[in-house]
Write an enzyme that holds these catalytic residues in place. Structure first.
Site, mmCIF file in Angstrom:
data_model
loop_
_atom_site.group_PDB
_atom_site.id
_atom_site.type_symbol
_atom_site.label_atom_id
_atom_site.label_comp_id
_atom_site.label_asym_id
_atom_site.label_seq_id
_atom_site.Cartn_x
_atom_site.Cartn_y
_atom_site.Cartn_z
ATOM 1 N N ARG A 68 0.820 -1.214 0.000
ATOM 2 C CA ARG A 68 0.000 0.000 0.000
ATOM 3 C C ARG A 68 0.856 1.267 0.000
ATOM 4 O O ARG A 68 0.633 2.179 -0.795
ATOM 5 C CB ARG A 68 -0.929 0.006 1.218
ATOM 6 C CG ARG A 68 -2.037 -1.042 1.150
ATOM 7 C CD ARG A 68 -2.849 -1.051 2.422
ATOM 8 N NE ARG A 68 -3.590 0.191 2.614
ATOM 9 C CZ ARG A 68 -4.787 0.436 2.093
ATOM 10 N NH1 ARG A 68 -5.367 -0.458 1.318
ATOM 11 N NH2 ARG A 68 -5.411 1.565 2.343
ATOM 12 N N ILE A 69 1.846 1.320 0.865
ATOM 13 C CA ILE A 69 2.675 2.524 0.947
ATOM 14 C C ILE A 69 3.559 2.642 -0.293
ATOM 15 O O ILE A 69 3.698 3.725 -0.873
ATOM 16 C CB ILE A 69 3.507 2.519 2.241
ATOM 17 C CG1 ILE A 69 2.586 2.524 3.469
ATOM 18 C CG2 ILE A 69 4.449 3.714 2.279
ATOM 19 C CD1 ILE A 69 3.300 2.311 4.785
ATOM 20 N N GLU A 106 15.238 1.958 19.013
ATOM 21 C CA GLU A 106 14.599 3.257 19.237
ATOM 22 C C GLU A 106 14.121 3.359 20.680
ATOM 23 O O GLU A 106 13.718 2.355 21.277
ATOM 24 C CB GLU A 106 13.416 3.420 18.277
ATOM 25 C CG GLU A 106 13.845 3.472 16.814
ATOM 26 C CD GLU A 106 12.672 3.671 15.861
ATOM 27 O OE1 GLU A 106 11.515 3.730 16.329
ATOM 28 O OE2 GLU A 106 12.909 3.778 14.648
ATOM 29 N N HIS A 152 11.446 8.826 13.683
ATOM 30 C CA HIS A 152 10.289 7.953 13.441
ATOM 31 C C HIS A 152 8.995 8.782 13.330
ATOM 32 O O HIS A 152 8.049 8.600 14.083
ATOM 33 C CB HIS A 152 10.149 6.904 14.546
ATOM 34 C CG HIS A 152 9.399 5.684 14.096
ATOM 35 N ND1 HIS A 152 9.662 4.433 14.574
ATOM 36 C CD2 HIS A 152 8.383 5.528 13.210
ATOM 37 C CE1 HIS A 152 8.841 3.555 14.015
ATOM 38 N NE2 HIS A 152 8.052 4.206 13.183
ATOM 39 N N ALA A 162 4.372 8.243 10.833
ATOM 40 C CA ALA A 162 2.936 8.266 11.161
ATOM 41 C C ALA A 162 2.552 9.496 11.978
ATOM 42 O O ALA A 162 1.405 9.601 12.412
ATOM 43 C CB ALA A 162 2.560 7.007 11.932
#
Length: 522
Positions: free
Chosen positions: A150-151, A260, A278, A281
């Site tokens: 999708r991305i 992270e 990050h 989103a």
């Protein structure tokens, strides 16, 4: 009314939906592990993002818990298996951040091409460095896309608008589907050799971890730039920094890191590298979508209704005869994906025996989930697996027959030139793989397995065992499968650890061996 514990910030619109449903919403942000154990004890729903670690201990303490909601995509911080054992639904918001991630990819692509953050830092520090930060245009450049999920498709659409030429590596996307996207499919090595820019859009799995390492970077087109907004760990950060320092790569733009939060990396020392913490989103819209989507899922779960984005079918109601086969079906799907090694045009799921008298759609969904979990760039659930099949042009066929000759029940999966079948054995209903490529076998599914097709000659089994033994690989189980013609020309082995690639190559190079497939099951 139920008590919903929220341990990380989600959109107020999502909290409002929960309250409107009559639930008590307890927002307690970023509790310590000990605090979480106390808070979760009386909760019937738990909503988290990526920071809260929902361990088996937390799940065991939550004696009233019905549902765990992840306001986002990744599930690395949730022990889904422990939740499933307890019958707790785990749901996520799989579509909430795809657009934001694609747009952030384009932002980093442009920032890397035009040195935007470097020029900004220089100017606000009082330096007018116009000539130093000369960039390059995207138009006419070749963009290599690793993963056309999708991305990846959204990035392809946007890159076309910039006049870029598109190539991609995704063995599970058909040539026809790629043509529809104006993309040319190539292998991974060719992609690295031809691309001016490379962007990554695959999930972090045992197969993709460390995918972009020293060997692959050594094949990169001189002056290539790399962008990663997918997952940390896919790119070897040390190897990438080395390639940039040596001038083989022109730079990189990185949003995700192996560990992270990350505040120290060899990449941070390089002025041609753009980094963000990050943020893929991190948009108002994505957080809003995630908050609303997860609140809707939690409301459905607390109402006892079907949860569309549940990722663990073990907590969903299925017939007692069918239920033991759900986990086996998922393993068979994974097994088949490892055998095929590339996309198939059709998947066939056949239920034989008593199973044929029941609704077995859950088994087909589980097969699809297992199969696509090996290939998709997004978490695969029992709901989005059919959509992924449709997007990839894979036709799914299921069939039933009450007739079976050797087993009470048999579940078979076929794709391309391969098939695998399994059943449940004995009073304890233990899973067994009983057919591989129409050869009869009998072996429990294990995490690490090998399927070896060989010449039907004396000494082959000893040769395979010796090669593995010399490499320090222990064989924990093994069966030799006979073909319908009676040839003992296939063996299935379970090993205690993954078999190194060099050992697989040594087996493949032998005239005694026709093919070797490494199988990794979740």
């Amino acid at each position: 009314m139920a008590r919903v514990l929220v341990t990380e910030a989600i959109a107020e619109s999502g909290l409002s939906l929960l309250r409107q449903a009559g639930h008590e919403v307890d927002v307690h942000l970023e509790p310590s592990p000990d605090e979480l154990l106390d808070l979760v004890e009386e909760a019937e729903a738990l909503i988290v993002r990526s920071a809260t670690r929902v361990t088996a201990e937390v799940i065991e303490k939550a004696r009233r818990l019905v549902v765990i909601g992840r306001a986002g995509i990744g599930l690395d911080n949730i022990d889904v298996e422990a939740a499933t054992r307890r019958g707790i639904i785990v749901a996520n918001a799989p579509h909430s951040n795809t657009l934001s991630a694609a747009e952030h990819t384009m932002a980093l692509l442009l920032a890397q091409a035009r040195n935007v953050p470097q020029a900004h830092a220089a100017l606000v520090s009082g330096r007018w460095e116009r000539s130093r930060w000369k960039g390059v245009e995207l138009s006419g450049k070749t963009l290599g896309i690793i993963g056309l999920g999708r991305i990846g498709r959204l990035v392809a659409q946007r890159a076309l608008a910039f006049g870029m030429k598109l190539i991609a590596y995704d063995p599970y996307v058909s040539e026809e589907r790629a043509r529809q996207l104006s993309v040319t499919l190539v292998d991974l090595e060719e992609l690295m050799e031809r691309s001016d820019f490379v962007t990554i859009h695959v999930a972090r799995t045992p197969q993709t971890e460390g995918m972009i390492g020293r060997d692959l970077l050594a094949r990169a087109k001189p002056g290539m730039r790399l962008v990663n907004v997918a997952r940390g760990g896919i790119v070897d950060e040390e190897a990438l920094a080395e390639a940039i320092r040596e001038g083989r790569l022109a730079g990189a733009a990185i949003d995700v890191f192996a560990d992270e939060p990350c505040t120290s990396s060899p990449l941070f020392e390089l002025e041609s590298v753009v980094v963000t913490p990050h943020l893929g989103a991190s948009t108002v819209e994505a957080q809003d979508k995630a908050g609303i989507a997860i609140a809707e899922q939690v409301n459905l779960a607390l109402a006892g209704e079907f949860v569309p984005f549940a990722v663990n079918l073990g907590a969903v109601e299925v017939n007692e005869t069918v239920r033991p086969f759900v986990a086996l079906a998922e393993r068979l799907g994974e097994f088949l994906a490892c055998l095929t090694g590339e996309g198939v045009e059709q998947l066939e799921v056949e239920c034989q025996g008593q199973l044929a008298d029941y609704d077995t759609r859950a088994l087909t969904l589980a097969v699809l989930k297992g199969y696509f979990s090996r290939t998709a760039d997004e978490p695969v659930s029992y709901v989005n697996a059919p959509r992924i099949a449709e997007e990839r042009g894979v036709v799914v066929r299921d069939s039933h027959t009450t007739t079976t000759h050797d087993w009470v029940n048999l579940l078979s999966v076929r794709g391309g030139t391969h098939m695998v079948a399994g059943t449940m054995h004995g009073l304890k209903a233990e899973p067994r793989i009983v057919k591989v490529d129409d050869h009869l076998v009998d072996i429990p599914p294990e995490r690490h397995m090998l399927v070896v097709r060989n010449e039907d000659r004396p000494g082959v089994i000893g040769f395979v065992g010796t090669v593995l033994g010399d490499a320090g690989v222990n064989i924990s189980n093994m069966d030799v499968g006979k073909s319908p013609e009676g040839e003992a020309a296939l063996m299935v082995l379970a090993t205690d650890q993954p078999v190194p690639s060099e050992v697989i190559k040594k087996l493949q190079d032998s005239p005694l061996v026709r093919s070797v497939h490494a199988v990794t099951l979740g």
